[in-house]
Design an enzyme around this catalytic site. Structure first.
Site, PDB file in Angstrom:
ATOM      1  N   LYS A 146       0.811  -1.161   0.100  1.00  0.00           N
ATOM      2  CA  LYS A 146      -0.108  -0.133   0.076  1.00  0.00           C
ATOM      3  C   LYS A 146       0.796   1.120  -0.071  1.00  0.00           C
ATOM      4  CE  LYS A 146      -0.561  -0.151   5.072  1.00  0.00           C
ATOM      5  NZ  LYS A 146      -1.310  -0.587   5.974  1.00  0.00           N
ATOM      6  N   ARG A 148      -7.649  -0.810  17.133  1.00  0.00           N
ATOM      7  CA  ARG A 148      -8.143  -0.788  15.910  1.00  0.00           C
ATOM      8  C   ARG A 148      -8.950  -1.907  15.490  1.00  0.00           C
ATOM      9  NH1 ARG A 148      -4.327   0.485  10.758  1.00  0.00           N
ATOM     10  NH2 ARG A 148      -4.794  -1.883  10.178  1.00  0.00           N
TER      11      ARG A 148
HETATM   12  C1  LIG Z   1      -0.485  -1.432   6.582  1.00  0.00           C
HETATM   13  C2  LIG Z   1      -0.753  -2.891   7.220  1.00  0.00           C
HETATM   14  C3  LIG Z   1       0.420  -3.720   7.538  1.00  0.00           C
HETATM   15  C4  LIG Z   1       1.990  -3.293   7.226  1.00  0.00           C
HETATM   16  O1  LIG Z   1       2.183  -2.316   8.385  1.00  0.00           O
HETATM   17  P1  LIG Z   1       3.955  -1.892   7.988  1.00  0.00           P
HETATM   18  O2  LIG Z   1       3.800  -1.315   9.470  1.00  0.00           O
HETATM   19  O3  LIG Z   1       4.058  -1.080   6.976  1.00  0.00           O
HETATM   20  O4  LIG Z   1       4.543  -3.224   8.112  1.00  0.00           O
HETATM   21  C5  LIG Z   1      -0.032  -4.899   8.211  1.00  0.00           C
HETATM   22  N1  LIG Z   1      -1.008  -5.292   8.587  1.00  0.00           N
HETATM   23  C6  LIG Z   1      -2.174  -4.351   8.524  1.00  0.00           C
HETATM   24  C7  LIG Z   1      -3.555  -4.996   8.569  1.00  0.00           C
HETATM   25  C8  LIG Z   1      -1.987  -3.125   7.743  1.00  0.00           C
HETATM   26  O5  LIG Z   1      -3.146  -2.162   7.719  1.00  0.00           O
END
Ligand SMILES: *Cc1c(COP(=O)(O)O)cnc(C)c1O
Length: 358
Positions: free
Chosen positions: A35, A133
């Site tokens: 993302k 969350r």
């Molecule tokens: C964005 C996201 C990740 C990745 O997080 P990083 O800190 O960039 O490794 C993993 N799991 C979920 C649910 C996310 O939204």
């Protein structure tokens, strides 16, 4: 064309190899999270060449749709990280092999849609271990068991596993205790229903610091990594990961004005273009450069000038202002910046930014 994201594919591959070896050491399968770079095609193509990476994951279904075919051709799977919107269920089933979920209402819609598309759809049930969350609250064990029981009755949704997300909203650090709690819940589910969960997903880039310390609970067998891959950052304690580059992606912007002017504005101070009251430092008369990039494209606070004694004074929507007194730049010269997560994310999202692969 400037401004330009400069994407060093060799450095990106190096970072990928490093996070792969960490995941391997932790006995974890790996979801690379796409993302922050908006599923950039060239970066995705590099990830797909890696044999160890089994999943490409994103929070936005548009990004997943952009690469689902390639991912499947490479024998890998796609994962939707953000809980599905009720309005996108058809696309979720169409493009994502796996989705993270936290409630039965949405999962029922996935089951119905998967039946209509004659498909199986895998879900990872998210458990909230305290970050507040997404996820079913870990203390509501009876409710978690009920939802698992309902999923197991479905014909087209498969309970692939459970997972947790930490260090996001509540900034709660992954520890052997909270991740161990997730494993304990997994084992209760397995015992109650006499099943084996394929995935116990132990979080994002904030969880991997536990692996070299040997503190990742044994049953955690999956991690989802974005920032640690693209920037080489461990995000629980904001440390750099050894053997990674922080500058695999940099920004190059061009100087459009160079003038010697005072460092303090003249006149009554109101609010800036973003409603903030600016703070100035009196540096006397300085050489000021204006670069053609701004807050519409990025977060200037997250940019660090590279190989230069110039520093950032501020920015408006389209202009970045730097003190270049200690350098001799000419009009038209460019300046390179390393980026933090927020700056990088916005730059990939902006349609005004060119991309150069090196
Ligand atoms: C964005 C996201 C990740 C990745 O997080 P990083 O800190 O960039 O490794 C993993 N799991 C979920 C649910 C996310 O939204």
């Amino acid at each position: 064309m400037y401004p330009q994201l400069r994407i060093d594919l060799a450095k990106i591959n190096n970072n990928l190899d490093t996070v792969v070896s960490i995941a391997k050491q932790g006995g974890c399968s790996l979801m690379i999270v796409t993302k922050s770079f908006c599923a950039d095609q060239r970066i995705v193509a590099e990830i797909l060449k890696n044999d160890y990476v089994q999943f490409l994951a994103d929070s936005r279904i548009q990004n997943i749709a952009s690469y689902a075919d390639q991912v499947h051709m490479a024998g890998k799977e796609t994962v939707l990280l953000r809980l599905p919107m009720m309005s996108e269920i058809a696309d979720v089933v169409r493009y994502a092999d796996v989705s993270l979920n936290s409630g039965l209402d949405t999962i029922k819609l996935l089951d119905k849609e998967a039946a209509a598309q004659n498909k199986k759809h895998k879900v990872i049930l998210m458990i909230d271990m305290g970050d507040l969350r997404e996820g079913m609250f870990f203390k509501d064990e009876a409710a978690i068991m009920d939802v698992c029981g309902e999923i197991l009755k479905m014909d087209h949704v498969v309970l692939e596993g459970i997972g947790v997300n930490l260090s996001c909203y509540g900034a709660i650090i992954p520890k052997p205790e909270n991740l161990g709690g997730l494993c304990a819940i997994a084992e209760k589910i397995e015992k109650k229903f006499s099943i084996r969960l394929n995935i116990i997903s132990g979080g994002n880039s904030s969880s991997i610091y536990l692996i070299p310390k040997g503190e990742l609970p044994a049953r955690i067998n999956n991690v989802r990594l974005g920032e640690s891959f693209i920037l080489g950052n461990e995000t629980a304690y904001s440390n750099r990961i050894e053997g990674t580059y922080n500058d695999a992606v940099t920004l190059r912007a061009q100087i459009i004005e160079l003038k010697n002017k005072p460092s303090l504005p003249i006149g009554d101070v109101g609010v800036d273009a973003f409603g903030q009251v600016p703070v100035y430092e009196d540096r006397g008369n300085i050489d000021r450069a204006i670069l053609a990039v701004g807050k519409q494209d990025t977060n200037p606070d997250g940019m660090t000038p590279l190989n230069t004694k110039a520093d950032i004074l501020g920015a408006s929507s389209d202009h970045l202002i730097m003190d270049v007194t200690k350098e001799d730049y000419k009009l038209g010269d460019t300046v390179d910046f390393s980026l933090d997560y927020g700056a990088l994310l916005k730059l990939f999202t902006s349609q005004y930014i060119d991309r150069e692969y090196i």
